[in-house]
Design an enzyme around this catalytic site. Structure first.
Site, PDB file in Angstrom:
ATOM      1  N   ARG A 240      38.240  42.330  31.984  1.00 20.78           N
ATOM      2  CA  ARG A 240      38.968  42.011  33.230  1.00 20.78           C
ATOM      3  C   ARG A 240      38.644  40.607  33.725  1.00 20.78           C
ATOM      4  O   ARG A 240      38.270  40.398  34.882  1.00 20.78           O
ATOM      5  CB  ARG A 240      38.668  43.032  34.335  1.00 20.78           C
ATOM      6  CG  ARG A 240      39.224  44.393  34.039  1.00 20.78           C
ATOM      7  CD  ARG A 240      39.143  45.306  35.240  1.00 20.78           C
ATOM      8  NE  ARG A 240      39.920  46.512  34.970  1.00 20.78           N
ATOM      9  CZ  ARG A 240      41.207  46.652  35.243  1.00 20.78           C
ATOM     10  NH1 ARG A 240      41.869  45.676  35.828  1.00 20.78           N
ATOM     11  NH2 ARG A 240      41.840  47.768  34.943  1.00 20.78           N
ATOM     12  N   TYR A 493      31.372  33.403  44.431  1.00 19.22           N
ATOM     13  CA  TYR A 493      30.670  33.222  43.159  1.00 19.22           C
ATOM     14  C   TYR A 493      29.324  32.573  43.451  1.00 19.22           C
ATOM     15  O   TYR A 493      29.261  31.422  43.856  1.00 19.22           O
ATOM     16  CB  TYR A 493      31.542  32.340  42.267  1.00 19.22           C
ATOM     17  CG  TYR A 493      31.172  32.262  40.817  1.00 19.22           C
ATOM     18  CD1 TYR A 493      30.020  31.592  40.408  1.00 19.22           C
ATOM     19  CD2 TYR A 493      31.984  32.820  39.842  1.00 19.22           C
ATOM     20  CE1 TYR A 493      29.691  31.502  39.061  1.00 19.22           C
ATOM     21  CE2 TYR A 493      31.667  32.730  38.492  1.00 19.22           C
ATOM     22  CZ  TYR A 493      30.521  32.076  38.109  1.00 19.22           C
ATOM     23  OH  TYR A 493      30.199  31.979  36.780  1.00 19.22           O
TER      24      TYR A 493
END
Lengths: 573, 573
Positions: A240, A493
């Site tokens: 993914r 992130y």
């Protein structure tokens, strides 16, 4: 200190060596990221050493540490495979494509997480695949899948080997024969349906391979994950993945319209469809399945015409909050840019520290910002990418300019964006560099609704700092950027790094990693936005998708793979 | 002939009667679509009767047939349920919310496919739910799920009862107690996360319920399937619905960011996330699951601010091919309109025949088109919907205007679009009208890549005509429109109708339906774009997703529901 080729030249960032001359398949270094002979260096980056000293307390002024690991020092367990199975494998793919040499087996043991790198550098090889097979077509893959079931062997598909979630290593106690199935020979764009914007691509095609083949015909998949140079489309689907232009092109789950998989029940063929109403989505079961449902052999991917114009512009914001709010506003535009990205102050400092020199323009700019009352230690660098027709790009730029202004930001033009675009795939090399010096770095990324993002950010930064404190690591480093915007939220992130010196780095890493992951879950974010579950994130799966969700997933795996032959232990144990 | 209230007033199209006064839950007619007392009539539609005569050979000039079915003529099997289970159910939801009367049980037996309507009109009731339970909250749903497993009963969730794929009826030979779980009391928008554009909505909320609650706060889900007035968000998720504005807002699979489900393994909680990398998507297993994995209790749906401007414009194209090509070009614009729709010549004729009168403007327009060489029997009506800021809408209109011109089309303004917008939910009433006159009509819709659409269209029209020919039906009717555009393809939506006279209509229907469905598969299209599998489409599942795909799905169902208690026989047998 001998200076290796600089990572400033990403066009050279393709492996040239191969462990299997017959196959022509190339791999990354067995001990680290990327290409043999290419490494990060800071000779021409005057701000890098001071930054590292301040960030993690590492003094880079001394002698460079000795070069990396010597393969001959490793103890590689002997392969365990019956003559019968070996003969059968050779019968399927040819003797030249069945490899049992130590180095290719070790290359196929791990991905490239910090855990993987630490283990391989320390010679920690409890279980190595017994054999590496290189199938040449879909039929050969299916035959090996059938062989694995018949022989009760373990089969682990291998794309580019770039994953950082522990999706590749065989379980330590695995007593059955372990076959690594290297998909590298299946690297072709089979055809492009130009009317539909759909390309059939073999699963083993790496990013540059497939983009080169598509670009020649005027097309692009538009999928550019950080691992792009060394990862495959099959791997993207199996984990993914999401690329840095996902705001426009979608995640790999959007891009993947059809897929072909060699399963224990025979070939699964999901024809390319724009949308369908055929019950629970088998396509979405294959996405993220990490080899547990079989081996992906080909993908029907959405492709787009190469854009008339493509530009990445840079902006500064006075605070990360201002940057987050601007990204949110941009995501609500009637049509979205291709990239929305903003770094926090720490990551902004890191980016500036990896620049070769400070331009006169930058010095002037920073003085201007200071006069405006900005605290340069808090300011945040942002990139927004635009592509499409010239008129569309111009219109989007104007809309973004308004939003930037509203949030007190300042546009700084194309220069930094060009640099970002060129260097975007190079960061992993820095991790190997740090390891040489006794520093560990890795990443954790997540996604959450917009309303939760600030909580996720501040609480995760706090959680990491608390972990460092408990470990007596001072200073420890954690930085963050927002990337990948959606209607309802975005990805955050985080990158963290610390110097471990004489201590065992793995337990230290585990404490920091655990603190960050738990903070994600506790703040309404997911265990990973695009790095998969593997073994590294599976402890949080039940908290993320609830115990009933994990039970459904286990039920699926057990139903499809009752013998637990396909990449056992990944996602769920 | 007494004229019932006209369907020209869709604002009245909400049921007012209820079979369970305690619950306040309202249902459609037991014998047909929509609200008691509302029916289609053609008194003020002068072109309708001639059109029907020409299309299916039905003469509407005579006496209207007698009114519909008398409930007292039905033979409803007695409920089979133990006193213990009845007591337990009452203990969970209260005595007033456990109903075993004949009419509500019959209402909960079928959806609204032509097969369902024919069976119910003929009193064909081989298996009727034994009891209807109306839970009031999520906890009650979970307790009934647990009861069903413990008592080895069959549980069938019921939303609005609008589905046309046979997703509701109990298997004819089912010997266990069958519970219909009516979700109608769970009809609230629980909250709106305004920062994220996410609303938590109870699964039993019907379209108008939830839009009213959201509109008050300035939001919309933007999901408007044809069944909107009588279907629920839980049903949309369970059947992979798609609304007519999906080009902008996405299919329900895009809109659904989180979901809560009462499963045999306890409550499944998938928190709202913009994107995630947690292995095979459990969210995408619940989507389309038709009750086979448990009962959906709440949905976290993407919501959007009500647009500044919303307009639907109409266009004519000289041929369907030209219309298809224009829709394709529109789908490739940098930002998409909210609706792309073009009817073939047959459906255009049907639409014109349901108009109240021919305006002077239309007469003039058609003369102009004829002078330009258009064959009015081949021309095709198209609608394109625009919404967003005024500037965005204006820009999109200009871009579409260019494309229309390129394909030889002609814009005809807002008038027809306004009419379409008002009447879009009324078409199913015409089917009941036709049934009264001995005519059967139903629909089959599909999706395919752009490159296959013309083949799908022409070959499916041919297949239907061939079926009519084999059956000796002359004339039989089939018409089509394109709706729902995507990057890689679009949906084609076929409507077919014929007069069966004295013949048994069901075997005739089956031949035509089968011919159309098989043509979809043979031409690279899917068995359904947004109407689910149910029992009606399950014969094509294996051809659509391949035998291995069906085996994976069966494995999933067996793992999650080993006792086959949850809506057995749907999707896969």
């Amino acid at each position: 200190m001998t200076t290796p080729p600089s990572t400033d030249r990403p066009d050279t960032d393709r492996p040239t060596a191969t462990h299997n001359p017959a196959s022509g398949v190339k791999h990354m270094k067995w001990w680290g990221w990327g290409v043999e002979g290419v490494a990060f260096h800071f000779d021409d980056k005057p701000k890098f050493a001071p930054f590292v000293k301040q960030a993690v307390g590492l003094d880079l002024s001394g002698e460079a540490p000795p070069a990396s690991v010597d393969f001959s020092t490793l103890t590689v367990p002997a392969p365990k495979i019956s003559d019968d199975l070996l003969t059968e494998l050779r019968g399927v793919v040819g003797s030249e494509n069945v490899i049992s040499d130590d180095e290719p087996r070790v290359v196929h043991t791990y991905g490239k997480s910090i855990r993987d790198l630490l283990r391989i550098r320390s010679g920690d090889l409890p279980r190595v695949p017994d054999v590496v097979a290189y199938p040449g077509d879909e039929d050969e893959v299916q035959r090996i899948v059938d062989l694995a079931v018949a022989a009760d062997a373990v089969l682990i598909p291998f794309g580019g080997g770039s994953n950082i979630s522990g999706s590749l290593q065989p379980p330590a106690g695995e007593t059955r024969t372990v076959i690594s199935l290297d998909m590298g020979r299946l690297n072709k764009v089979l055809d492009v349906d130009e009317d539909s914007g759909l390309a059939r691509i073999q699963a083993g095609a790496q990013g540059p391979d497939l983009e080169e083949q598509l670009n020649k015909r005027g097309w692009t998949v538009g999928h550019f994950p950080d691992s792009f140079n060394h990862s495959t489309i099959g791997g993207w689907v199996a984990t993914r993945s999401s690329g840095m232009q996902s705001d426009k092109f979608g995640d790999i789950s959007d891009i993947t319209r059809g897929v072909r998989v060699a399963t224990p029940s025979g070939p699964l063929v999901l024809r390319p469809l724009p949308s369908t109403s055929t019950g629970p989505s088998v396509r979405e079961m294959i996405l993220g399945s990490e080899g547990r449902l079989g081996v992906i052999t080909a993908v029907s991917a959405q492709v787009h015409r190469l854009p008339e114009e493509r530009v990445i512009l840079a902006y500064f914001y006075p605070t990360f909050d201002a940057g987050l709010e601007a990204m949110h506003d941009i995501s609500l535009l009637d049509s979205r840019p291709s990239i929305t990205r903003v770094s926090d102050a720490g990551e902004t400092g890191f980016t500036l520290a990896t620049a070769k020199k400070t331009s006169v323009g930058q010095t002037v700019l920073f003085k201007v910002l200071q006069r405006r009352g900005w605290d340069l230690d808090k300011m945040c660098l942002s990139f927004v990418g635009f592509e499409g027709t010239k008129a569309h790009v111009a219109r989007q730029q104007a809309a973004v300019k308004e939003i930037v202004k509203k949030h007190g930001g300042m546009g700084v033009g194309k220069g930094p964006g060009v640099l970002y675009d060129q260097k975007k795939f190079d960061t992993p090399y820095i991790r190997d560099f740090l390891l040489d010096w006794g520093g560990a770095a890795d990443v954790s990324e997540t996604a959450a609704p917009w309303s939760r993002l600030k909580d996720v950010y501040y609480n995760t930064i706090d959680a990491a700092k608390q972990a460092y404190k408990e470990l007596g690591i001072d200073p420890g480093w954690v930085m963050c950027h927002l990337s990948h915007s959606y209607h309802s939220g975005a990805c955050l992130y985080f990158t963290f790094a610390f110097v471990y010196g004489d201590r065992d780095p793995l337990p230290l890493y585990e404490v920091v990693k655990k603190a960050i992951q738990q903070s994600f879950i506790d703040n309404g974010a997911t265990l990973s936005h695009h790095h998969a579950v593997g073994t590294e994130h599976s402890p949080w799966l039940s908290q993320d998708i609830s115990p009933a969700g994990e039970k459904i997933m286990k039920g699926l795996f057990a139903a499809v793979d009752p013998g637990s032959n396909f990449n056992p232990g990944k996602i769920t144990s």
